[in-house]
Design a protein around this motif. Structure first.
Motif, PDB file in Angstrom:
ATOM      1  N   LEU A  11       0.863  -1.207  -0.093  1.00 14.63           N
ATOM      2  CA  LEU A  11       0.170   0.039   0.042  1.00 14.63           C
ATOM      3  C   LEU A  11       1.044   1.215   0.127  1.00 14.63           C
ATOM      4  O   LEU A  11       1.599   1.443   0.792  1.00 14.63           O
ATOM      5  N   THR A  12       0.724   1.988  -0.838  1.00 14.68           N
ATOM      6  CA  THR A  12       1.221   3.333  -0.962  1.00 14.68           C
ATOM      7  C   THR A  12       0.120   4.449  -0.164  1.00 14.68           C
ATOM      8  O   THR A  12      -0.879   4.450  -0.386  1.00 14.68           O
ATOM      9  N   ILE A  13       0.726   5.093   0.744  1.00 12.75           N
ATOM     10  CA  ILE A  13      -0.083   5.901   1.595  1.00 12.75           C
ATOM     11  C   ILE A  13       0.656   7.236   1.794  1.00 12.75           C
ATOM     12  O   ILE A  13       1.731   7.295   1.658  1.00 12.75           O
ATOM     13  N   GLU A  14      -0.270   8.218   2.337  1.00 15.48           N
ATOM     14  CA  GLU A  14       0.068   9.527   2.657  1.00 15.48           C
ATOM     15  C   GLU A  14      -0.037   9.568   3.922  1.00 15.48           C
ATOM     16  O   GLU A  14      -1.140   9.301   4.527  1.00 15.48           O
ATOM     17  N   ARG A  15       0.896  10.152   4.592  1.00 13.05           N
ATOM     18  CA  ARG A  15       0.841  10.166   6.309  1.00 13.05           C
ATOM     19  C   ARG A  15       1.696  11.686   6.667  1.00 13.05           C
ATOM     20  O   ARG A  15       2.924  11.707   6.384  1.00 13.05           O
ATOM     21  N   ASP A  16       0.885  12.427   7.304  1.00 16.27           N
ATOM     22  CA  ASP A  16       1.419  13.536   7.704  1.00 16.27           C
ATOM     23  C   ASP A  16       2.161  14.598   6.616  1.00 16.27           C
ATOM     24  O   ASP A  16       3.235  14.834   6.723  1.00 16.27           O
ATOM     25  N   GLY A  17       1.672  14.447   5.212  1.00 16.11           N
ATOM     26  CA  GLY A  17       2.287  14.915   4.347  1.00 16.11           C
ATOM     27  C   GLY A  17       3.395  14.449   3.364  1.00 16.11           C
ATOM     28  O   GLY A  17       3.825  14.601   2.552  1.00 16.11           O
ATOM     29  N   GLU A  18       3.614  13.024   3.939  1.00 20.34           N
ATOM     30  CA  GLU A  18       4.815  12.215   3.535  1.00 20.34           C
ATOM     31  C   GLU A  18       4.091  11.012   2.940  1.00 20.34           C
ATOM     32  O   GLU A  18       3.491  10.596   3.514  1.00 20.34           O
ATOM     33  N   GLU A  19       4.658  10.596   1.728  1.00 19.40           N
ATOM     34  CA  GLU A  19       4.367   9.310   1.107  1.00 19.40           C
ATOM     35  C   GLU A  19       5.326   8.075   1.796  1.00 19.40           C
ATOM     36  O   GLU A  19       6.458   8.175   2.062  1.00 19.40           O
ATOM     37  N   ARG A  20       4.628   7.089   2.025  1.00 18.21           N
ATOM     38  CA  ARG A  20       5.214   5.852   2.383  1.00 18.21           C
ATOM     39  C   ARG A  20       4.420   4.576   1.815  1.00 18.21           C
ATOM     40  O   ARG A  20       3.618   4.790   1.127  1.00 18.21           O
ATOM     41  N   VAL A  21       5.355   3.472   1.991  1.00 20.50           N
ATOM     42  CA  VAL A  21       4.886   2.349   1.311  1.00 20.50           C
ATOM     43  C   VAL A  21       5.101   1.335   2.550  1.00 20.50           C
ATOM     44  O   VAL A  21       6.003   0.928   3.263  1.00 20.50           O
ATOM     45  N   VAL A  22       3.981   0.549   2.729  1.00 19.81           N
ATOM     46  CA  VAL A  22       3.705  -0.574   3.812  1.00 19.81           C
ATOM     47  C   VAL A  22       3.058  -1.783   2.948  1.00 19.81           C
ATOM     48  O   VAL A  22       2.608  -1.825   2.184  1.00 19.81           O
ATOM     49  N   GLN A  23       3.462  -2.698   3.619  1.00 21.38           N
ATOM     50  CA  GLN A  23       2.747  -4.222   3.574  1.00 21.38           C
ATOM     51  C   GLN A  23       1.844  -4.548   4.491  1.00 21.38           C
ATOM     52  O   GLN A  23       2.214  -4.534   5.643  1.00 21.38           O
ATOM     53  N   THR A  24       0.777  -5.186   4.062  1.00 24.47           N
ATOM     54  CA  THR A  24      -0.147  -6.104   4.773  1.00 24.47           C
ATOM     55  C   THR A  24      -0.680  -7.225   3.988  1.00 24.47           C
ATOM     56  O   THR A  24      -0.217  -7.274   2.649  1.00 24.47           O
ATOM     57  N   LEU A  25      -1.603  -8.027   4.468  1.00 24.51           N
ATOM     58  CA  LEU A  25      -2.282  -9.201   4.047  1.00 24.51           C
ATOM     59  C   LEU A  25      -3.414  -8.730   3.926  1.00 24.51           C
ATOM     60  O   LEU A  25      -4.138  -8.304   4.620  1.00 24.51           O
ATOM     61  N   ILE A  26      -4.228  -9.372   2.601  1.00 21.26           N
ATOM     62  CA  ILE A  26      -5.570  -9.252   2.416  1.00 21.26           C
ATOM     63  C   ILE A  26      -6.237 -10.462   3.614  1.00 21.26           C
ATOM     64  O   ILE A  26      -5.744 -11.417   3.636  1.00 21.26           O
ATOM     65  N   GLN A  27      -7.318 -10.059   4.269  1.00 23.99           N
ATOM     66  CA  GLN A  27      -7.868 -11.022   5.111  1.00 23.99           C
ATOM     67  C   GLN A  27      -9.453 -10.993   4.865  1.00 23.99           C
ATOM     68  O   GLN A  27     -10.142 -10.198   4.567  1.00 23.99           O
ATOM     69  N   PRO A  28      -9.804 -12.056   5.420  1.00 20.56           N
ATOM     70  CA  PRO A  28     -11.452 -12.386   5.507  1.00 20.56           C
ATOM     71  C   PRO A  28     -12.071 -11.372   6.587  1.00 20.56           C
ATOM     72  O   PRO A  28     -11.437 -11.161   7.515  1.00 20.56           O
ATOM     73  N   ILE A  29     -13.202 -11.027   5.916  1.00 11.61           N
ATOM     74  CA  ILE A  29     -14.013  -9.999   6.970  1.00 11.61           C
ATOM     75  C   ILE A  29     -15.056 -10.465   7.534  1.00 11.61           C
ATOM     76  O   ILE A  29     -16.057  -9.698   8.030  1.00 11.61           O
ATOM     77  N   ASP A  30     -15.364 -11.707   7.090  1.00  7.35           N
ATOM     78  CA  ASP A  30     -16.644 -12.059   7.692  1.00  7.35           C
ATOM     79  C   ASP A  30     -16.167 -14.006   8.097  1.00  7.35           C
ATOM     80  O   ASP A  30     -15.322 -14.469   7.517  1.00  7.35           O
ATOM     81  N   GLN A  31     -17.170 -14.709   8.824  1.00  6.03           N
ATOM     82  CA  GLN A  31     -16.921 -15.784   9.146  1.00  6.03           C
ATOM     83  C   GLN A  31     -16.733 -16.736   8.089  1.00  6.03           C
ATOM     84  O   GLN A  31     -16.100 -17.841   7.902  1.00  6.03           O
TER      85      GLN A  31
END
Length: 330
Positions: free
Chosen positions: A177-197
């Motif tokens: 994920l490319t994100i903007e936080r406090d005016g700065e661009e960052r790149v973070v990684q995460t996993l897609i996850q289930p959102i229901d049972q």
């Protein structure tokens, strides 16, 4: 001395009963307000008919208000956890509600102008993270206020595009994920996850992804609305904007109320408190009450019967459903 202590004790008890906040919110019917009072399309037509948004009144409970809610019709108390996300303050909640209101206004402008064949452009910037879901993997890398601008280096053009991109993934897929936080661009990684049972629905793990965008409409729209939050007036905003952009009186001189969220494609979504909002609509003399189809429609019908009212409750799935109903009624 003893009587003084008793008096002070009684005073403290009364003050506690009246003013000590409890972990509950009290909700009750609010007001039905003509949207043209605060929304103006420059050069648009304002007609005799009224298209009204409907609100719920909400306050933090004290022992007094809690007891009163038990005996007041169309009033209920709910734990604050029903409204606040885990770890969310009341100030954060108010800010989220205002963002939801702003987002609903933008979606209403975008769809109403497209429906009326008028010029509207959207400068889409990304997806606002209202809050990561506690316990989700996203909570390790995202914070409230982050703006997601790209997935795996690819940007997206709309909120719907963002959601489709996420749902095309499988649970366990790693995404960047490319994100903007406090005016700065960052790149973070995460996993897609289930959102229901069932595991059939997947997500990143954030509450209410909201579009961050700038809408430019010709002619311009001026909205002067304060102290009201949430997305539930979106459908009625759309109808009012469309009405001012097009010839004729969509309400045909009548008072028409309604509730329901709207997205940039004109779909109407469910809201909270339909059973209370119809009370405010009926009190203001509305003859028609538009409500999202499904459970919102059923609860509105139950309240209509309790009121012994002849207000017409009309279920809708899209803005165009409401427009067709009004045009046929006229």
């Amino acid at each position: 001395m003893k009587s003084l202590k008793i008096g002070i004790g009684l005073l403290i008890t009364v003050l506690l009963f009246l003013f000590v906040p409890l972990p509950y919110y009290i909700s009750s019917p609010g007001a039905a307000t003509s949207i043209e009072e605060f929304l103006t399309v420059v050069g648009g037509e304002k007609d005799d008919g009224e298209l009204m948004m409907v609100t719920i009144s909400q306050r933090r409970a004290t022992p007094f208000w809690l007891v009163e809610s038990w005996v007041t019709p169309f009033t209920e108390a709910n734990l604050s956890s029903r409204y606040l996300y885990d770890g969310e303050s009341e100030a954060d909640y108010d800010r989220r509600q205002q963002l939801l209101m702003d987002s609903s206004q933008q979606a209403a402008i975008q769809y109403a102008y497209e429906l009326a064949g008028k010029e509207v452009t959207v400068d889409f910037e990304g997806i606002y993270v209202s809050a990561p879901i506690p316990g989700s993997l996203a909570a390790n890398v995202l914070k409230p206020g982050d703006i997601i601008t790209a997935i795996d280096g690819m940007s997206f053009a709309t909120r719907t595009d963002f959601l489709n991109r996420v749902m095309e993934s499988d649970a366990g897929d790693e995404v960047e994920l490319t994100i903007e936080r406090d005016g700065e661009e960052r790149v973070v990684q995460t996993l897609i996850q289930p959102i229901d049972q069932s595991g059939d629905r997947v997500g990143i793990g954030i509450y209410e992804p909201l579009p961050v965008q700038e809408i430019t409409a010709v002619p311009e729209v001026d909205v002067a609305l304060t102290n009201v939050g949430g997305p539930s007036a979106g459908m009625m905003f759309t109808l009012e904007i469309y009405d001012q952009l097009t010839p004729g009186d969509l309400a045909n001189g009548k008072r028409i109320a309604g509730t329901g969220t709207v997205d940039e494609e004109g779909n109407v979504g469910p809201i909270g408190g339909a059973w209370q909002k119809i009370v405010a609509a009926e009190e203001e003399g509305a003859t028609v009450f538009f409500v999202p189809a499904g459970s919102n429609y059923e609860e509105a019908l139950e309240s209509r019967d309790r009121l012994d009212s002849d207000i017409k409750v009309v279920p809708v799935k899209t803005v165009e459903d409401a427009i067709r109903y009004l045009e046929e009624m006229n």
